[in-house]
Write a protein that holds these residues in place. Structure first.
Motif, PDB file in Angstrom:
ATOM      1  N   MET A 232       0.894  -1.132  -0.104  1.00  0.00           N
ATOM      2  CA  MET A 232      -0.103   0.038   0.048  1.00  0.00           C
ATOM      3  C   MET A 232       0.838   1.067  -0.055  1.00  0.00           C
ATOM      4  SD  MET A 232      -3.062  -0.784  -0.139  1.00  0.00           S
ATOM      5  CE  MET A 232      -4.260   0.230   0.727  1.00  0.00           C
ATOM      6  N   ASN A 233       0.062   2.388  -0.310  1.00  0.00           N
ATOM      7  CA  ASN A 233       1.093   3.728  -0.461  1.00  0.00           C
ATOM      8  C   ASN A 233       0.790   4.608   0.679  1.00  0.00           C
ATOM      9  OD1 ASN A 233       1.821   2.964  -3.125  1.00  0.00           O
ATOM     10  ND2 ASN A 233      -0.367   3.090  -3.848  1.00  0.00           N
ATOM     11  N   ILE A 234       1.484   5.384   0.690  1.00  0.00           N
ATOM     12  CA  ILE A 234       1.241   6.566   1.949  1.00  0.00           C
ATOM     13  C   ILE A 234       0.874   7.679   0.917  1.00  0.00           C
ATOM     14  CG2 ILE A 234       2.308   7.752   3.743  1.00  0.00           C
ATOM     15  CD1 ILE A 234       2.513   4.773   4.112  1.00  0.00           C
ATOM     16  N   LEU A 235      -0.080   8.686   1.639  1.00  0.00           N
ATOM     17  CA  LEU A 235      -0.478   9.833   0.925  1.00  0.00           C
ATOM     18  C   LEU A 235      -0.077  10.962   1.917  1.00  0.00           C
ATOM     19  CD1 LEU A 235      -1.967  11.110  -1.430  1.00  0.00           C
ATOM     20  CD2 LEU A 235      -4.255  10.959   0.009  1.00  0.00           C
ATOM     21  N   VAL A 236       0.299  11.937   1.387  1.00  0.00           N
ATOM     22  CA  VAL A 236       0.679  13.373   2.112  1.00  0.00           C
ATOM     23  C   VAL A 236      -0.248  14.467   1.264  1.00  0.00           C
ATOM     24  CG1 VAL A 236       2.126  15.040   2.794  1.00  0.00           C
ATOM     25  CG2 VAL A 236       2.838  12.451   2.534  1.00  0.00           C
ATOM     26  N   LEU A 237      -1.065  15.020   2.216  1.00  0.00           N
ATOM     27  CA  LEU A 237      -2.031  16.094   1.737  1.00  0.00           C
ATOM     28  C   LEU A 237      -1.107  17.203   1.752  1.00  0.00           C
ATOM     29  CD1 LEU A 237      -4.691  17.474   0.854  1.00  0.00           C
ATOM     30  CD2 LEU A 237      -5.272  17.490   3.417  1.00  0.00           C
ATOM     31  N   ALA A 238      -0.775  17.946   0.749  1.00  0.00           N
ATOM     32  CA  ALA A 238       0.168  19.070   0.624  1.00  0.00           C
ATOM     33  C   ALA A 238      -0.583  20.315   0.725  1.00  0.00           C
ATOM     34  CB  ALA A 238       0.963  19.184  -0.752  1.00  0.00           C
ATOM     35  N   GLU A 239      -0.170  21.324   1.443  1.00  0.00           N
ATOM     36  CA  GLU A 239      -0.820  22.669   1.706  1.00  0.00           C
ATOM     37  C   GLU A 239       0.199  23.683   1.049  1.00  0.00           C
ATOM     38  OE1 GLU A 239      -0.997  23.914   5.691  1.00  0.00           O
ATOM     39  OE2 GLU A 239      -1.775  25.900   5.558  1.00  0.00           O
ATOM     40  N   HIS A 240      -0.548  24.525   0.306  1.00  0.00           N
ATOM     41  CA  HIS A 240      -0.008  25.820  -0.504  1.00  0.00           C
ATOM     42  C   HIS A 240      -0.969  26.797  -0.532  1.00  0.00           C
ATOM     43  CE1 HIS A 240      -2.738  24.921  -4.184  1.00  0.00           C
ATOM     44  NE2 HIS A 240      -2.708  23.555  -3.545  1.00  0.00           N
ATOM     45  N   ASP A 241      -0.341  27.689  -1.049  1.00  0.00           N
ATOM     46  CA  ASP A 241      -1.065  29.221  -1.327  1.00  0.00           C
ATOM     47  C   ASP A 241      -1.481  29.526  -2.714  1.00  0.00           C
ATOM     48  OD1 ASP A 241       1.248  29.987  -2.403  1.00  0.00           O
ATOM     49  OD2 ASP A 241       1.476  31.530  -0.884  1.00  0.00           O
ATOM     50  N   GLY A 242      -1.384  28.426  -3.716  1.00  0.00           N
ATOM     51  CA  GLY A 242      -1.521  28.571  -5.050  1.00  0.00           C
ATOM     52  C   GLY A 242      -0.267  28.973  -5.689  1.00  0.00           C
ATOM     53  N   GLN A 243       0.782  29.588  -4.965  1.00  0.00           N
ATOM     54  CA  GLN A 243       1.898  29.717  -5.644  1.00  0.00           C
ATOM     55  C   GLN A 243       3.294  29.043  -5.004  1.00  0.00           C
ATOM     56  OE1 GLN A 243       2.086  32.523  -7.964  1.00  0.00           O
ATOM     57  NE2 GLN A 243      -0.192  32.683  -7.706  1.00  0.00           N
ATOM     58  N   GLN A 244       3.181  28.766  -3.562  1.00  0.00           N
ATOM     59  CA  GLN A 244       4.252  28.271  -3.082  1.00  0.00           C
ATOM     60  C   GLN A 244       3.670  26.914  -2.152  1.00  0.00           C
ATOM     61  OE1 GLN A 244       6.544  31.412  -1.234  1.00  0.00           O
ATOM     62  NE2 GLN A 244       7.943  31.427  -2.860  1.00  0.00           N
TER      63      GLN A 244
END
Length: 311
Positions: A1-13
């Protein structure tokens, strides 16, 4: 199985804490996928693809995700959850709003603010504002958790060669809607990733004093400005500046606590700072117990003097 990271960004960085979450995800020694939610994600996706340890970048793009709601992100996570054994993110306001909803929909436990991952389903986290460390074990087939960013080093942004793919997005959750976003514009470093933080407490007395006393010092040091919850509740500083258990957790190289008593709710958010300097006119203030350097004095005299002395 895989690991999923939910990324946070501001649309630019990308939020730097997402790089620390990627490091945490590598504990399981399984393929690490990173989920980007929003619109026009090509630039951020390309930069994420080179992050060490990432095997796939997943783009979830749709018009209604330009200003994503927690409900929509939670539904999206549920729709792809069967491919993963772990879903995690940095412990930020963004993920604290999103992942518990996903965990509830998936009928699994939500494990928040993990300090250390000891086994595939065993974690260390703190309770009572960091005064007690607990070891917990989850029996759920799917683990949903947030990690305390400052306890994990950031993944390097070079060396990776991840695939980039797009996925279908569930229909929008129509019972809530985005109306507007209010953001404070500032040339100062982001509080969550600043190397130097100058924080103020209620002793500053007013919003005008808060800015007039702390801003010149922060400008000289290239620092971000933080605040205690008491200062925020009193209207001296904006909510997004709050450092502490119910605010932002910071770990700068230098943390200057100005007129801060040292309540455990606040120290929980800054105790990982490399060097802590406390300035308070009360010699018995608890903040001096965790400070590396302490100065007993009136902040309205000492801060302008320190600011003037910095070349």
């Amino acid at each position: 199985m895989n690991i999923l990271v939910l990324a946070e960004h501001d649309g630019q960085q990308l939020n730097p804490s997402s790089l620390q979450a990627i490091t945490a995800a590598q504990f399981w020694q399984a393929p690490v996928h990173v989920l980007l939610v929003g619109s026009a994600l090509d630039t951020i996706a390309s930069s994420l693809a080179t992050v060490s340890g990432v095997t796939k970048v997943i783009k979830a793009e749709a018009a209604h995700l330009e200003n994503p709601l927690a409900e929509d992100i939670a539904n999206l996570l549920v729709s792809i959850s069967s491919e993963y054994s772990v879903i995690l993110a940095a412990h930020t306001s963004f993920s604290r709003n999103t992942l518990p909803r996903a965990a509830a929909l998936l009928d699994v436990a939500m494990i928040s603010d993990v300090l250390e991952i000891q086994a595939e389903n065993c974690y260390v986290r703190s309770i009572y504002a960091g005064n007690i460390l607990t070891h917990i074990q989850s029996q759920d087939a799917l683990q949903v958790l947030t990690v305390h960013s400052s306890h994990f080093i950031a993944a390097t942004t070079q060396g990776g060669s991840a695939d980039i793919s797009a996925i279908d997005v569930p229909a929008p959750f129509t019972q809530t809607r985005w109306i507007s976003t209010k953001q404070t514009q500032s040339d100062r470093p982001a509080l969550s990733s600043a190397k130097v933080v100058v924080s103020g407490g209620r002793s500053l007395g007013s919003a005008e004093n808060f800015e007039q006393v702390l801003a010149p010092l922060a400008a000289k040091l290239g620092a971000a400005i933080g605040a205690t919850r008491a200062a925020v509740d009193a209207g001296y500083a904006a909510n997004e500046l709050q450092v502490g258990q119910t605010g932002i957790v910071v770990a700068p190289d230098l943390y200057i606590a100005v007129g801060i008593s040292g309540a455990v709710q606040h120290t929980y958010g800054m105790k990982d700072s490399r060097i802590v300097v406390a300035i308070n006119q009360d010699p018995d203030a608890p903040i001096f117990q965790i400070a590396d350097y302490g100065l007993v004095g009136d902040l309205f005299d000492t801060i302008p003097a320190i600011t003037a002395a910095i070349q």
